[in-house]
Design an enzyme around this catalytic site. Structure first.
Site, PDB file in Angstrom:
ATOM      1  CB  SER A 178      52.334 -12.637  42.750  1.00 43.66           C
ATOM      2  OG  SER A 178      52.949 -11.335  42.493  1.00 43.66           O
ATOM      3  CE1 TYR A 191      47.899 -11.611  39.944  1.00 46.07           C
ATOM      4  CE2 TYR A 191      49.518 -10.255  41.086  1.00 46.07           C
ATOM      5  CZ  TYR A 191      49.085 -11.389  40.310  1.00 46.07           C
ATOM      6  OH  TYR A 191      50.179 -12.225  39.724  1.00 46.07           O
TER       7      TYR A 191
HETATM    8  P1  NDP Z   1      49.956 -16.219  31.390  1.00 51.70           P
HETATM    9  O1  NDP Z   1      48.740 -15.245  31.025  1.00 51.70           O
HETATM   10  O2  NDP Z   1      51.040 -16.120  30.259  1.00 51.70           O
HETATM   11  O3  NDP Z   1      49.592 -17.582  31.350  1.00 51.70           O
HETATM   12  C1  NDP Z   1      48.119 -17.930  32.137  1.00 51.70           C
HETATM   13  C2  NDP Z   1      47.937 -19.219  31.951  1.00 51.70           C
HETATM   14  O4  NDP Z   1      46.850 -19.635  32.632  1.00 51.70           O
HETATM   15  C3  NDP Z   1      47.415 -19.472  30.651  1.00 51.70           C
HETATM   16  O5  NDP Z   1      47.618 -20.986  30.296  1.00 51.70           O
HETATM   17  C4  NDP Z   1      45.857 -19.221  30.760  1.00 51.70           C
HETATM   18  O6  NDP Z   1      45.163 -20.202  29.795  1.00 51.70           O
HETATM   19  C5  NDP Z   1      45.493 -19.895  32.062  1.00 51.70           C
HETATM   20  N1  NDP Z   1      44.538 -19.490  32.540  1.00 51.70           N
HETATM   21  C6  NDP Z   1      44.145 -18.001  32.736  1.00 51.70           C
HETATM   22  N2  NDP Z   1      43.027 -18.030  33.467  1.00 51.70           N
HETATM   23  C7  NDP Z   1      42.446 -19.442  33.525  1.00 51.70           C
HETATM   24  C8  NDP Z   1      41.264 -19.966  33.966  1.00 51.70           C
HETATM   25  N3  NDP Z   1      40.034 -19.224  34.382  1.00 51.70           N
HETATM   26  N4  NDP Z   1      41.046 -21.367  33.774  1.00 51.70           N
HETATM   27  C9  NDP Z   1      41.965 -22.061  33.172  1.00 51.70           C
HETATM   28  N5  NDP Z   1      43.311 -21.538  32.884  1.00 51.70           N
HETATM   29  C10 NDP Z   1      43.555 -20.175  32.853  1.00 51.70           C
HETATM   30  O7  NDP Z   1      50.283 -15.524  32.976  1.00 51.70           O
HETATM   31  P2  NDP Z   1      51.652 -15.984  33.628  1.00 51.70           P
HETATM   32  O8  NDP Z   1      52.412 -17.058  33.055  1.00 51.70           O
HETATM   33  O9  NDP Z   1      52.511 -14.771  33.836  1.00 51.70           O
HETATM   34  O10 NDP Z   1      51.119 -16.123  35.016  1.00 51.70           O
HETATM   35  C11 NDP Z   1      51.064 -17.668  35.682  1.00 51.70           C
HETATM   36  C12 NDP Z   1      50.724 -17.250  36.895  1.00 51.70           C
HETATM   37  O11 NDP Z   1      51.918 -16.729  37.438  1.00 51.70           O
HETATM   38  C13 NDP Z   1      49.559 -16.381  37.669  1.00 51.70           C
HETATM   39  O12 NDP Z   1      48.876 -17.228  38.763  1.00 51.70           O
HETATM   40  C14 NDP Z   1      50.149 -15.213  37.848  1.00 51.70           C
HETATM   41  O13 NDP Z   1      49.342 -14.388  38.663  1.00 51.70           O
HETATM   42  C15 NDP Z   1      51.569 -15.497  38.458  1.00 51.70           C
HETATM   43  N6  NDP Z   1      52.476 -14.662  38.345  1.00 51.70           N
HETATM   44  C16 NDP Z   1      52.736 -13.890  37.151  1.00 51.70           C
HETATM   45  C17 NDP Z   1      53.865 -13.261  37.426  1.00 51.70           C
HETATM   46  C18 NDP Z   1      54.338 -12.329  36.169  1.00 51.70           C
HETATM   47  O14 NDP Z   1      55.279 -11.393  36.077  1.00 51.70           O
HETATM   48  N7  NDP Z   1      54.016 -12.877  34.845  1.00 51.70           N
HETATM   49  C19 NDP Z   1      54.506 -12.549  38.537  1.00 51.70           C
HETATM   50  C20 NDP Z   1      53.886 -13.072  39.920  1.00 51.70           C
HETATM   51  C21 NDP Z   1      52.849 -14.214  39.743  1.00 51.70           C
HETATM   52  P3  NDP Z   1      44.994 -19.537  28.188  1.00 51.70           P
HETATM   53  O15 NDP Z   1      46.023 -19.697  27.354  1.00 51.70           O
HETATM   54  O16 NDP Z   1      43.819 -20.501  27.658  1.00 51.70           O
HETATM   55  O17 NDP Z   1      44.420 -18.226  28.528  1.00 51.70           O
END
Ligand code: NDP
Length: 299
Positions: A178, A191
């Site tokens: 991020s 974070y």
């Molecule tokens: P979402 O919440 O849309 O998606 C997160 C995904 O990760 C989902 O599929 C969720 O599964 C899964 N997940 C979360 N926790 C776990 C866990 N403990 N074990 C297995 N699966 C898990 O988030 P984003 O797509 O926005 O985020 C994806 C990555 O990008 C993250 O690492 C986030 O920190 C990073 N990021 C996002 C930004 C943004 O602006 N959106 C900016 C910078 C970084 P389930 O569907 O089952 O909940």
């Protein structure tokens, strides 16, 4: 118009460049070079692929020829997504795994190994959570949860997947980090710490595992429209502020990130390792241009 160089090339202290033989591949051969811009036949594991950025990465890798295994921690969500993909003929398999739990990570890699015959070309550590609180508001339990989900999981999965990636002969690991790991954001110090650590981990593993033909890079998204940012973007003033700070003039979409991830997994990026690449519409290079003058219509 032509220019003549006025730089003296043989003066003391200035090394005249010597002509050396360099091999250039001709453009027509380059585009046909097998696999340079493709993921055909590659086997990939993407964590947290049911939603948001992870889902976009899964579909991008598949579109470029890869077979993908994914996981998420919610069975219902995972089953629904797998059914959708199956109905569309998209080659994705998956299983439930909470990446913050050690024995579930071990189970995941065993399943991936047996699914892909002991080899893996691509590991995308995407699953992550955010808890947006200031330092004094965080409990120690929240600290542990963030560390386990965002950092320990990625570190441990790299170690577990190492033999599979080595066996493939050209492994690529991508961390979804991020911009919060590079600059201070209101997404909270813990974070940010987890994401900064991923960037550092990419550098160390890049040096340690180059001999095993494994590259490791970090992709740092800016503000992207997913369920993680839904609450932030529902505050119109806050969203406008974010856009105003972003030279490209809009927030990002998951597809803005998945294209970079795919590139980092291709043979075409074979000389890139240990890097942190920020995909943020220029937000972090904007020292102080108070108003952007773009129109957000870059695509
Ligand atoms: P979402 O919440 O849309 O998606 C997160 C995904 O990760 C989902 O599929 C969720 O599964 C899964 N997940 C979360 N926790 C776990 C866990 N403990 N074990 C297995 N699966 C898990 O988030 P984003 O797509 O926005 O985020 C994806 C990555 O990008 C993250 O690492 C986030 O920190 C990073 N990021 C996002 C930004 C943004 O602006 N959106 C900016 C910078 C970084 P389930 O569907 O089952 O909940």
């Amino acid at each position: 118009m032509s220019f003549t160089s006025t730089v003296p090339t043989n003066q003391e202290g200035i090394q005249a460049s010597k002509k050396v033989a360099v091999t250039y591949t001709s453009p027509d051969v380059k585009v046909r070079e097998p696999g340079r811009w493709s993921l055909q036949g590659k086997k990939a594991l993407v964590t947290g692929g049911t939603l948001g950025i992870g889902r976009s990465v899964v579909e991008e890798l598949v579109a470029l020829g890869a077979t993908v295994y994914t996981c998420s921690w919610e069975e219902e969500e995972l089953d629904q997504r797998l059914k959708e993909w199956e109905a569309r003929g998209v080659p994705v398999t998956g299983s439930v795994c909470d990446v913050s739990v050690q024995d579930q990570r071990e189970r995941l890699i065993l399943d991936v190994s047996s699914h892909f015959g002991g080899k893996l070309d691509i590991l995308v550590n995407n699953a992550g959570i955010a808890i947006r609180k200031s330092a004094m508001e965080h409990s120690l339990e929240e600290y542990s949860l963030l560390m386990a989900t965002n950092l320990e999981s990625a570190y441990h999965l790299c170690l577990l997947a190492h033999p599979l990636l080595k066996a493939s002969g050209s492994g690529s690991i991508v961390f979804i980090s991020s911009i919060a790991g590079v600059v201070a954001l209101f997404s909270g110090p813990i974070y940010g710490m987890t994401k900064a650590s991923l960037n550092q981990l990419a550098k160390n593993l890049a040096c340690e595992w180059a001999k095993d033909k494994i590259r490791i890079n970090s992709v740092g998204p800016g503000y992207i429209s997913t369920s993680l940012t839904e609450q932030i973007f529902s505050d119109k003033e806050l969203k406008d502020n974010i856009v105003r700070r972003t030279p490209i003039g809009r927030v990002g979409e998951p597809d803005d990130i998945s294209s970079m991830v795919a590139f980092l997994c291709m043979p075409g990026s074979s000389y890139i390792t240990g890097q942190t690449i920020l995909v943020d519409g220029g937000m972090t290079i904007n020292g102080f241009y108070p108003r952007y003058e773009g129109n957000g219509n870059d695509k």
